[in-house]
Enzyme design. Structure first.
Site, PDB file in Angstrom:
ATOM      1  N   LYS A  91       0.929  -1.079  -0.061  1.00 16.38           N
ATOM      2  CA  LYS A  91       0.205   0.153   0.396  1.00 16.38           C
ATOM      3  C   LYS A  91       1.252   1.049   0.238  1.00 16.38           C
ATOM      4  O   LYS A  91       0.322   2.305  -0.763  1.00 16.38           O
ATOM      5  CB  LYS A  91      -1.027  -0.533   1.224  1.00 16.38           C
ATOM      6  CG  LYS A  91      -2.576   0.631   0.786  1.00 16.38           C
ATOM      7  CD  LYS A  91      -3.245   0.631   2.006  1.00 16.38           C
ATOM      8  CE  LYS A  91      -3.787  -0.897   2.560  1.00 16.38           C
ATOM      9  NZ  LYS A  91      -4.845  -1.319   3.731  1.00 16.38           N
ATOM     10  N   LYS A 103       3.145  -4.281  11.024  1.00 14.88           N
ATOM     11  CA  LYS A 103       1.785  -4.209  11.272  1.00 14.88           C
ATOM     12  C   LYS A 103       1.945  -5.158  12.377  1.00 14.88           C
ATOM     13  O   LYS A 103       2.743  -5.660  13.340  1.00 14.88           O
ATOM     14  CB  LYS A 103       0.481  -5.652  10.584  1.00 14.88           C
ATOM     15  CG  LYS A 103      -0.729  -5.151  11.162  1.00 14.88           C
ATOM     16  CD  LYS A 103      -1.356  -3.884   9.941  1.00 14.88           C
ATOM     17  CE  LYS A 103      -2.828  -3.620   9.971  1.00 14.88           C
ATOM     18  NZ  LYS A 103      -3.330  -2.343   9.233  1.00 14.88           N
ATOM     19  N   THR A 186     -10.640   7.174   5.825  1.00 10.56           N
ATOM     20  CA  THR A 186     -10.653   5.553   4.536  1.00 10.56           C
ATOM     21  C   THR A 186     -11.750   5.894   4.066  1.00 10.56           C
ATOM     22  O   THR A 186     -12.195   5.679   2.839  1.00 10.56           O
ATOM     23  CB  THR A 186     -10.162   4.307   5.358  1.00 10.56           C
ATOM     24  OG1 THR A 186      -8.915   4.688   6.232  1.00 10.56           O
ATOM     25  CG2 THR A 186     -10.186   3.449   5.295  1.00 10.56           C
TER      26      THR A 186
END
Ligand code: NAD
Length: 412
Positions: A91, A103, A186
């Site tokens: 991304k 993450k 988002t």
């Protein structure tokens, strides 16, 4: 049995082959650079003692410090965190963001924790992870973590180090160095790429029938955007079930209902729909905004919107993606559709490092421009490689950037 990591790896290998990526680079990217697994001890409110498994994965940092979310869920496993870290690398790279993918997560059910237990757990995450700051790895929010969680995490980091370092943690409230527009980024971005794709396809936005799975941070903000633009949002669901109205759901009323009752189910004037049926709803636009692996080879033949906009990470399996393409469904993949937040996080970092905070108009404009630039670059690459897939275009763009950085650094 759905395996998120195996699916993400297959996607990476498929894109690497299509894009002619050096096999040594592919070998390097076939696993994360660093994995930390640790345990967080916690005294519960009732005096009992529990230990929570936690992870942080730094997938690849050739393009910059690793960054992104912290997922807290009762079913979390390390494979899921690795898959998400790879997706974050892609991304960032596909969006021309100078960052690697990271993450983290805690295996816990946030709904079972009191506020005090949550605070101790999220502070514990930072104490036991011992992050090294903005130039190394920056945790952000994901499912199960919100603005408050990130505020506790930043505060814990600053208490430990004894200095202000707003860029050390992302997705925090604006009052302590976060960015404006972070919560909505988002969901708004999902709508922006939808509008671009719809224009490209000649789809009329006014009256377009939209179904959305998931009504959390992403799904609810996106639903409001679709509603305000005149689309007919005909179905919406959350973990407890869904609601359907062929004439279009009143989204402001649904937002109020869900705030009052904790769920979208039983909104007056609608009828019930299951999560499985929602995905198969006859609609123009389908937006999975909840979980990974919900569109599989089993249900893909019955899923036929004109446009699938992946707001969740990894909602579609590789096999299902092939079926959808064969059936003429246009797919805007997760790494493009939900990239609004990574562009915001880049701006959050720049503001935090410079102590110069921007107005919302500037942030919204840059987010939209950068998001759409990544989307159009992916479409161009897909066309150049004669692939009918924005997903492949995005992954090839990302792998090529990582390849160049890896080779320039002399790693292989
Ligand atoms: P959230 O926790 O705020 O909301 C999740 C929603 O999904 C809730 O409505 C929940 O009820 C629903 N849900 C959970 N389990 C479900 C199930 N089994 N079936 C149907 N619905 C279910 O999370 P979010 O931040 O909105 O994230 C949703 C997705 O978007 C995730 O895949 C996440 O990784 C991705 N994403 C989020 C962001 C962000 O900025 N929050 C950014 C990029 C990607």
């Amino acid at each position: 049995m759905y395996d998120f990591l195996e699916q993400s790896m297959r996607l990476m290998h498929r894109a690497a082959e299509a894009g002619g990526i050096d096999p040594d680079v592919v070998e390097l990217l076939s696993g994360p650079a660093r994995v930390v697994a640790f345990r967080i001890p916690l005294r519960m409110d009732d005096g009992s003692f529990r230990v929570f498994d936690a992870y942080r994965v730094r997938y690849n940092d050739a393009l910059g410090p690793t960054r992104d979310g912290t997922r807290v869920s009762k079913d979390l496993d390390l494979g899921e965190v690795k898959a998400l870290a790879l997706i974050m690398s892609v991304k960032h790279a596909a969006g021309l963001i100078p960052a690697g993918g990271g993450k983290g997560g805690i295996k816990a059910d946030p709904a079972e924790l009191s506020r005090g237990e949550s605070e101790r757990l999220y502070r514990g995450f930072i104490r036991y992870l011992q992050p090294s700051g903005p130039d190394y790895d920056v945790p952000g929010a994901d499912v199960g973590t919100d603005l408050q969680c990130m505020a506790w995490m930043l505060d814990e980091y600053e208490q430990i180090t004894g200095r202000h370092a707003p860029a050390a943690v992302n997705d925090k409230p604006a009052i302590i160095g976060g960015t404006l527009g972070g919560y909505e980024a988002t969901g708004r971005g999902v709508f922006d790429v939808f509008r671009d794709a719809a224009d490209h396809m000649g789809m009329e936005i006014e009256g377009a029938r939209v179904a959305i799975q998931g009504f959390g941070q992403v799904g609810s903000v996106a639903a409001r955007q679709f509603f305000d633009a005149g689309c007919r949002v005909i179905a919406v669901s959350d973990v407890r079930g869904g609601v359907y109205d062929r004439n279009g759901i009143d989204i402001p009323a649904l937002l109020e209902h869900s705030q009052q009752t904790g769920s979208v189910v039983d909104l007056p004037g609608t009828r019930a729909v299951t999560n499985a049926k929602l995905l198969e709803t006859d609609c123009d636009v389908l937006v999975p905004a909840a979980l990974q692996g919900v569109i599989t080879e089993d249900n893909a033949p019955r899923i036929h919107p004109r446009l699938l906009v992946e707001a969740a990470n990894g909602p579609t399996t590789v096999e299902a993606d092939d079926i959808l393409l064969d059936n003429g469904v246009t797919v805007v993949p997760d790494v493009l559709a939900n990239a609004g937040s990574v562009h915001l996080c880049q701006m959050e970092r720049t503001q935090g490092l410079s102590d110069d905070y921007w107005d919302l108009d500037t942030i919204e404009r840059l987010r939209r421009e950068r998001l759409l630039a990544g989307y159009r670059a992916a479409l161009n690459t897909a066309a150049r490689f004669e692939l009918d897939s924005a997903r492949m275009g995005a992954w090839i763009n990302a792998l090529k950037r990582m390849e160049e950085a890896i080779k320039t650094r002399g790693w292989c």
